[in-house]
Enzyme design. Structure first.
Site, PDB file in Angstrom:
ATOM      1  CD  GLU A 128      31.219  54.864  33.833  1.00 12.81           C
ATOM      2  OE1 GLU A 128      31.622  55.274  32.707  1.00 12.81           O
ATOM      3  OE2 GLU A 128      31.947  54.722  34.817  1.00 12.81           O
ATOM      4  CE  LYS A 156      36.292  39.464  33.051  1.00 11.01           C
ATOM      5  NZ  LYS A 156      37.666  39.961  32.946  1.00 11.01           N
ATOM      6  CB  CYS A 203      35.330  56.495  31.766  1.00 14.83           C
ATOM      7  SG  CYS A 203      34.785  56.627  33.468  1.00 14.83           S
ATOM      8  CD  GLU A 233      37.265  56.189  26.553  1.00 10.78           C
ATOM      9  OE1 GLU A 233      36.937  55.044  26.209  1.00 10.78           O
ATOM     10  OE2 GLU A 233      36.909  56.712  27.623  1.00 10.78           O
TER      11      GLU A 233
HETATM   12  P1  ADP Z   1      39.050  48.491  28.283  1.00  9.43           P
HETATM   13  O1  ADP Z   1      38.796  48.895  26.870  1.00  9.43           O
HETATM   14  O2  ADP Z   1      39.068  49.594  29.248  1.00  9.43           O
HETATM   15  O3  ADP Z   1      40.144  47.460  28.419  1.00  9.43           O
HETATM   16  P2  ADP Z   1      37.059  46.581  28.213  1.00  9.43           P
HETATM   17  O4  ADP Z   1      35.736  47.083  27.869  1.00  9.43           O
HETATM   18  O5  ADP Z   1      37.847  45.842  27.191  1.00  9.43           O
HETATM   19  O6  ADP Z   1      37.804  47.791  28.783  1.00  9.43           O
HETATM   20  O7  ADP Z   1      37.031  45.681  29.507  1.00  9.43           O
HETATM   21  C1  ADP Z   1      36.274  45.973  30.669  1.00  9.43           C
HETATM   22  C2  ADP Z   1      35.862  44.664  31.291  1.00  9.43           C
HETATM   23  O8  ADP Z   1      35.076  43.950  30.346  1.00  9.43           O
HETATM   24  C3  ADP Z   1      37.016  43.731  31.646  1.00  9.43           C
HETATM   25  O9  ADP Z   1      36.688  43.034  32.838  1.00  9.43           O
HETATM   26  C4  ADP Z   1      37.054  42.779  30.470  1.00  9.43           C
HETATM   27  O10 ADP Z   1      37.615  41.524  30.776  1.00  9.43           O
HETATM   28  C5  ADP Z   1      35.581  42.642  30.167  1.00  9.43           C
HETATM   29  N1  ADP Z   1      35.282  42.211  28.787  1.00  9.43           N
HETATM   30  C6  ADP Z   1      36.015  42.392  27.672  1.00  9.43           C
HETATM   31  N2  ADP Z   1      35.412  41.819  26.601  1.00  9.43           N
HETATM   32  C7  ADP Z   1      34.258  41.275  27.055  1.00  9.43           C
HETATM   33  C8  ADP Z   1      33.171  40.567  26.438  1.00  9.43           C
HETATM   34  N3  ADP Z   1      33.159  40.306  25.139  1.00  9.43           N
HETATM   35  N4  ADP Z   1      32.137  40.195  27.216  1.00  9.43           N
HETATM   36  C9  ADP Z   1      32.117  40.472  28.537  1.00  9.43           C
HETATM   37  N5  ADP Z   1      33.100  41.122  29.175  1.00  9.43           N
HETATM   38  C10 ADP Z   1      34.167  41.528  28.462  1.00  9.43           C
END
Ligand code: ADP
Length: 501
Positions: free
Chosen positions: A268, A192, A302, A399
């Site tokens: 991570e 994903k 990160c 962060e």
């Molecule tokens: P950032 O804060 O860097 O945008 P996220 O943690 O929101 O990072 O997103 C990292 C990845 O996790 C992306 O592929 C995002 O679509 C996915 N993601 C975001 N929310 C969820 C969730 N509730 N469950 C699973 N994957 C998620």
């Protein structure tokens, strides 16, 4: 002042056609079951680059079914490690052959410097595949001399179907950091990618197929986190999740794993990494290092060194020189070779960073330089530095994930270490000193998964990377990375003179 470069320049760059925008399931590019699509945006211009299939739970079900069948009945986990390695090498060669297009797509989709994607990210994805391709035929167990005339041995078997949930800040590199070991281990995967930058994951799915990786082994579901991502995390037929992203989402993934089938999880997550600069440091070198530590990849890293802790005797000089260096840091179109910093990934991130800057001012930190958006359009932010930052300010704790440096002062080594560790995160730390004893003492005392001495943003495929505390657990890279996708089976048999024989 750091400036936004002219918009006409980007018009000169020849952009590649967008070839892959559909989900990749069981070796085919297909529309989402719902038929829905979403826009992926050029962060330089806020214009739509392409519409991408919006996968959700129904599509995840299909992808997991394909991955399950490929794992349970397909050739991938059964074939010899050397054969898997050979196919992964072929995949790596295809990346090299298409490197220019992949690099350009990544710069376009994520607003990243073309010089970086070309010289580092894309070649590194191919080399990461090669590293793990070379490990695929070296997955050995142990033999055990057991008591009571028993003989034991262990096998290291692939965990099964792995869900790889990837962020947008290094879309290709962080994809391959988990994809390469997962495939080398013999797992099948559902990827994903982040909704902000999905194009290269789809392109790579096409290359994997060309390389001869069997259908169903690598599936890509584009779409949003709370729908597609969450469906992977809670799926009963996914055996493992490797997640890179925010601590908040990491927590929800762990919860989903716990509530579903107790799948194992590698996380991570975020960081608020300190760079501890001692009085004996060469100040010019320290200023350069601090600038790279925070502003590299527009602060969207990160392990960004977002807190510069500076010992008091050089504090004023460091602050003065940092302002000059920040003003020389060129913000502009990431396709231009002399630009240092492109746009933030999207409007949400752009507004979040600007909101933190406003908050920092209200909290009483001194804004030394930057602090504003730049340009008429696109998500560009000036390199920003705050001084007089206190440990309990929000800008010192959270962060920010943008080009915002917090400078703080310390007196003794003990105070520097205490300040460095005063964070709920523990991903990385840097130390700048000529004194080996100081460097080693700090390295030992820091609660972080990586300590960089007189350097920053360094690493290699054999160098484990991951967090302490709320920066996550599990290690990427090296053979630790491979272990994430393997499980151990013990096999025991009686010898002829055993009581069980
Ligand atoms: P950032 O804060 O860097 O945008 P996220 O943690 O929101 O990072 O997103 C990292 C990845 O996790 C992306 O592929 C995002 O679509 C996915 N993601 C975001 N929310 C969820 C969730 N509730 N469950 C699973 N994957 C998620």
């Amino acid at each position: 002042m750091a400036s936004r470069e002219s918009d006409d320049r980007s018009a000169k760059v020849k952009l590649p056609a967008i070839k892959f925008t559909k989900l990749f399931i069981d070796g085919q590019f297909v529309d989402a079951v719902s038929g829905r699509v979403f826009d992926t945006i050029d962060p330089r211009t806020e214009e739509v680059i392409a519409q991408i299939a919006e996968g959700d739970k129904a599509d995840v079900d299909l992808a997991v079914k394909a991955a399950r069948a490929a794992f349970d009945h397909g050739p991938w986990p059964q074939m010899s490690g050397s054969e898997r390695g050979r196919l992964l090498m072929k995949f790596a060669d295809l990346i090299d052959q298409n490197a220019d297009e992949l690099a350009t797509l990544e710069a376009l989709d994520a607003g990243r410097l073309l010089t970086l994607t070309k010289c580092i990210d894309i070649p590194c994805t191919a080399d990461c595949l090669r590293y793990y391709a070379g490990a695929a035929d070296k997955i050995h167990g142990e033999t055990l001399k057991m008591p009571q005339a028993m003989l034991g041995h262990t096998w290291r078997e692939p965990v099964g179907v792995a869900g790889l949930i990837v962020p947008w800040n290094f879309p290709s590199f962080l994809l391959f950091a988990c994809l390469a070991p997962a495939l080398a281990a013999g797992c099948t995967v559902v990827v994903k990618p982040a909704e902000q930058a999905s194009l290269n994951a789809l392109y790579n799915a096409h290359l994997a197929k060309l390389a001869g990786i069997p259908d169903g082994v690598l599936n890509v579901i584009t779409g949003f986190g709370p729908t597609a991502g969450a469906a992977i995390a809670s799926h009963m037929d996914v055996d493992k999740i490797s997640f890179t992203g925010s601590t908040e989402v990491g927590r929800s993934i762990m919860e989903a794993a716990a509530r579903s089938n107790l799948k194992s999880v590698t996380l991570e997550l975020g960081g608020k990494s300190p760079l501890i600069i001692f009085d004996d440091a060469d100040v010019d070198m320290a200023v350069d290092l601090a600038r790279t530590a925070i502003f590299f990849n527009k602060g969207e890293a990160c392990m960004a060194g977002s807190r510069a802790l500076v010992q008091e005797a050089i504090y004023d000089e460091f602050v003065r020189k940092s302002i000059v260096k920040a003003k020389e840091w060129v913000v502009g179109d990431p396709f231009e070779p002399h630009v240092n910093q492109g746009p933030q990934i999207d409007r949400k991130q752009f507004e979040k960073v600007l909101a933190y800057i406003e908050h920092g001012k209200r909290e009483g930190a001194t804004l030394l330089t930057g602090g504003r958006a730049c340009g008429e359009k696109g998500f560009y932010i000036e390199p920003t530095i705050f001084a007089d930052v206190e440990d309990d300010m929000m800008i010192a704790k959270d962060e920010i994930f943008g080009p915002v440096l917090c400078i703080m002062k310390f007196k003794s080594m003990e105070e520097g270490i205490a300040k460095a560790n005063k964070s709920s995160y523990g991903l990385a730390a840097g130390v700048v000193t000529k004194d080996l004893n100081v460097a080693n003492t700090v390295a030992r005392s820091i609660k972080a998964g990586m300590v960089l001495i007189n350097c920053y943003h360094m690493g290699a495929f054999d160098c484990p990377f991951g967090g302490y505390k709320m920066s996550g657990f599990g290690r990427t890279f090296g053979l630790h990375g491979l272990d994430n996708f393997l499980q151990v089976k013990s096999v025991v048999t009686p010898l002829f003179n055993s009581p069980w024989h």
